[in-house]
Design a protein around this motif. Structure first.
Motif, PDB file in Angstrom:
ATOM      1  N   VAL A 355       0.936  -1.176  -0.110  1.00 14.98           N
ATOM      2  CA  VAL A 355      -0.553  -0.174   0.293  1.00 14.98           C
ATOM      3  C   VAL A 355       0.950   1.438   0.594  1.00 14.98           C
ATOM      4  O   VAL A 355       1.146   2.127  -0.742  1.00 14.98           O
ATOM      5  CB  VAL A 355      -1.222   0.401   1.312  1.00 14.98           C
ATOM      6  CG1 VAL A 355      -1.562   1.229   1.632  1.00 14.98           C
ATOM      7  CG2 VAL A 355      -2.313  -1.317   0.899  1.00 14.98           C
ATOM      8  N   ALA A 356       1.996   1.083   0.825  1.00 18.77           N
ATOM      9  CA  ALA A 356       3.056   2.424   0.853  1.00 18.77           C
ATOM     10  C   ALA A 356       3.194   2.742  -0.068  1.00 18.77           C
ATOM     11  O   ALA A 356       3.686   3.777  -0.515  1.00 18.77           O
ATOM     12  CB  ALA A 356       3.485   2.203   1.635  1.00 18.77           C
ATOM     13  N   GLN A 358       2.794   1.452  -3.706  1.00 21.43           N
ATOM     14  CA  GLN A 358       1.539   1.783  -4.935  1.00 21.43           C
ATOM     15  C   GLN A 358       0.982   3.413  -4.550  1.00 21.43           C
ATOM     16  O   GLN A 358       0.990   3.902  -5.088  1.00 21.43           O
ATOM     17  CB  GLN A 358       0.327   1.124  -4.094  1.00 21.43           C
ATOM     18  CG  GLN A 358      -0.932   1.468  -4.997  1.00 21.43           C
ATOM     19  CD  GLN A 358      -0.304   0.415  -6.578  1.00 21.43           C
ATOM     20  OE1 GLN A 358       0.278   0.018  -6.853  1.00 21.43           O
ATOM     21  NE2 GLN A 358      -0.811   1.527  -7.767  1.00 21.43           N
ATOM     22  N   LYS A 359       1.151   4.092  -3.414  1.00 22.49           N
ATOM     23  CA  LYS A 359       0.966   5.112  -2.747  1.00 22.49           C
ATOM     24  C   LYS A 359       2.041   5.922  -3.812  1.00 22.49           C
ATOM     25  O   LYS A 359       1.708   7.260  -4.044  1.00 22.49           O
ATOM     26  CB  LYS A 359       0.739   6.074  -1.404  1.00 22.49           C
ATOM     27  CG  LYS A 359       0.145   6.795  -1.201  1.00 22.49           C
ATOM     28  CD  LYS A 359       0.333   7.280   0.265  1.00 22.49           C
ATOM     29  CE  LYS A 359      -0.196   8.811   0.516  1.00 22.49           C
ATOM     30  NZ  LYS A 359       0.879   9.220   0.339  1.00 22.49           N
ATOM     31  N   GLU A 363       1.886   8.810  -6.465  1.00 22.82           N
ATOM     32  CA  GLU A 363       2.024  10.119  -6.482  1.00 22.82           C
ATOM     33  C   GLU A 363       3.209   9.929  -7.835  1.00 22.82           C
ATOM     34  O   GLU A 363       3.463  11.457  -8.602  1.00 22.82           O
ATOM     35  CB  GLU A 363       3.216  10.455  -5.092  1.00 22.82           C
ATOM     36  CG  GLU A 363       2.053  10.267  -4.156  1.00 22.82           C
ATOM     37  CD  GLU A 363       2.834  10.478  -2.967  1.00 22.82           C
ATOM     38  OE1 GLU A 363       3.393  10.294  -2.466  1.00 22.82           O
ATOM     39  OE2 GLU A 363       1.694  10.789  -1.827  1.00 22.82           O
TER      40      GLU A 363
END
Length: 377
Positions: A355-356, A358-359, A363
């Motif tokens: 998740v981190a 992918q974020k 960006e």
């Protein structure tokens, strides 16, 4: 300075591909065909594709295109996809592809230009899509001063490298889950078929529903390509249509979806309480939760042995298909439900890292898109 592309590069098409396996060899010069552009862009080495010898090239009067030549499909359905590929070495090229050979070292600048101003915007005939080379030549390119072009390319390449790094990190985490699955369960002696593990194995609606501009998402195989469900739909259905079709596929959290046609073998667990429905090229699997864990089953289907079985069971040549009857025969190791739940804990820990990353990937992609708009919009 704005200049037509024909003043900046030689523009032509490739030549017809030599027919017959006897015309290709292991050691020769690569011959690029339209159908492999996507694979090349996804990292397939150009040295691994079909090659022709100098003798065959001479016999068929093939033109050798130099490193830095920009390729994209100019006819057929491939030209609708807008793939842009820059030759990393000299190669021969099929006639369905347009070949843009710059007069000077501006290949990377033009690659970014074409990735923003997609050539498929020039398609004229929807029945048999094609792009006129004269229209390509008349495209006007904003040729900034050399120092500014170099700066643009440098910034975009750096941003692309960050995107690639994040994608590689996600891939490594996916590989970690697969490796952990093999480590934990490769010696499991208890085997069960998918038919035993699922209470429902069916597929999406076979009749195209009435679509509308908004409403409940209707998803396709492309929504499963990363082995998760995405809901960025282009087509939607009404509540009424959803109510009618939901009876066939009563989708719930913990159910699985498996792509079965074209880009087959992608599997995803439904993890959101969100209304949606899907096409018939997606299989719907409802696990028997008392004996099999959803995340365990997901990993089992994506494991090397799971994917091998899927590959062996696919039928067809023009359009490869994984039939429901074949899905039911896939064999899965079945450890205790406690072991499966322990594996789920591991998967969810990895998912937190994903998740981190992918974020950060999103960006970086947003930054890249904004830079492309700034430079070429």
């Amino acid at each position: 300075m704005r200049q037509p592309l024909k003043d900046l590069a030689a523009i032509c098409a490739g030549q017809g591909a030599p027919q017959g396996d006897h015309n290709y060899c292991e050691n020769g010069t690569p011959f690029v065909k339209a159908g492999i552009l996507q694979e090349l862009l996804e990292g397939k080495a150009i040295t691994s594709i079909q090659k022709v010898s100098d003798e065959v090239a001479k016999k068929h009067k093939l033109r050798l295109y130099p490193k830095g030549t920009i390729l994209f499909a100019k006819s057929g359905m491939s030209c609708m996809k807008g793939y842009i590929y820059v030759l990393p070495q000299s190669a021969y090229v099929v006639s369905h592809l347009a070949c843009i050979t710059p007069n000077e070292d501006i290949s990377e600048y033009l690659r970014y230009y074409f990735n923003y101003h997609k050539p498929n915007q020039l398609v004229k005939d929807a029945a048999y899509p094609s792009i006129s080379l004269s229209d390509v030549g008349n495209l006007v390119v904003d040729m900034k001063p050399e120092s500014e072009r170099n700066e643009i390319v440098s910034v975009l390449q750096h941003t692309e490298s960050i995107i690639t790094l994040r994608q590689q990190q996600l891939q490594k985490l996916n590989e970690l889950v697969k490796a952990r699955f093999v480590e934990m369960f490769s010696s499991c002696q208890h085997i069960a078929s998918m038919n035993e593990l699922c209470s429902i194995i069916t597929d999406g609606t076979h009749q195209p529903p009435k679509f509308q501009d908004n409403g409940i998402p209707f998803i396709f195989v492309s929504n499963l390509v990363n082995n998760t469900v995405t809901y960025n739909a282009e087509k939607f259905i009404s509540e009424e249509t959803y109510g009618e079709l939901y009876k066939r596929t009563p989708i719930e959290i913990g159910d699985l979806l498996l792509s079965t046609v074209g880009s087959y073998g992608h599997v995803a667990v439904v993890v959101e309480d969100k209304k949606f429905l899907f096409q018939r090229h997606i299989a719907y699997l409802k696990p028997k939760h008392e004996i099999v864990n959803s995340f365990y089953l997901h990993a089992a289907l994506l494991s090397p042995d799971g994917q091998r079985q899927i590959e062996e069971k696919v039928k067809g040549i023009a359009q490869k298909t994984l039939n429901l009857s074949e899905i039911k025969t896939i064999l899965i190791p079945l450890p205790s439900i406690e072991e499966q739940k322990n594996f789920e804990v591991f998967v969810k820990q990895v998912d937190k890292s994903k998740v981190a990353i992918q974020k950060a990937l999103v960006e970086a992609q947003l930054l890249f898109d904004s830079l492309m708009q700034k430079y070429f919009g």
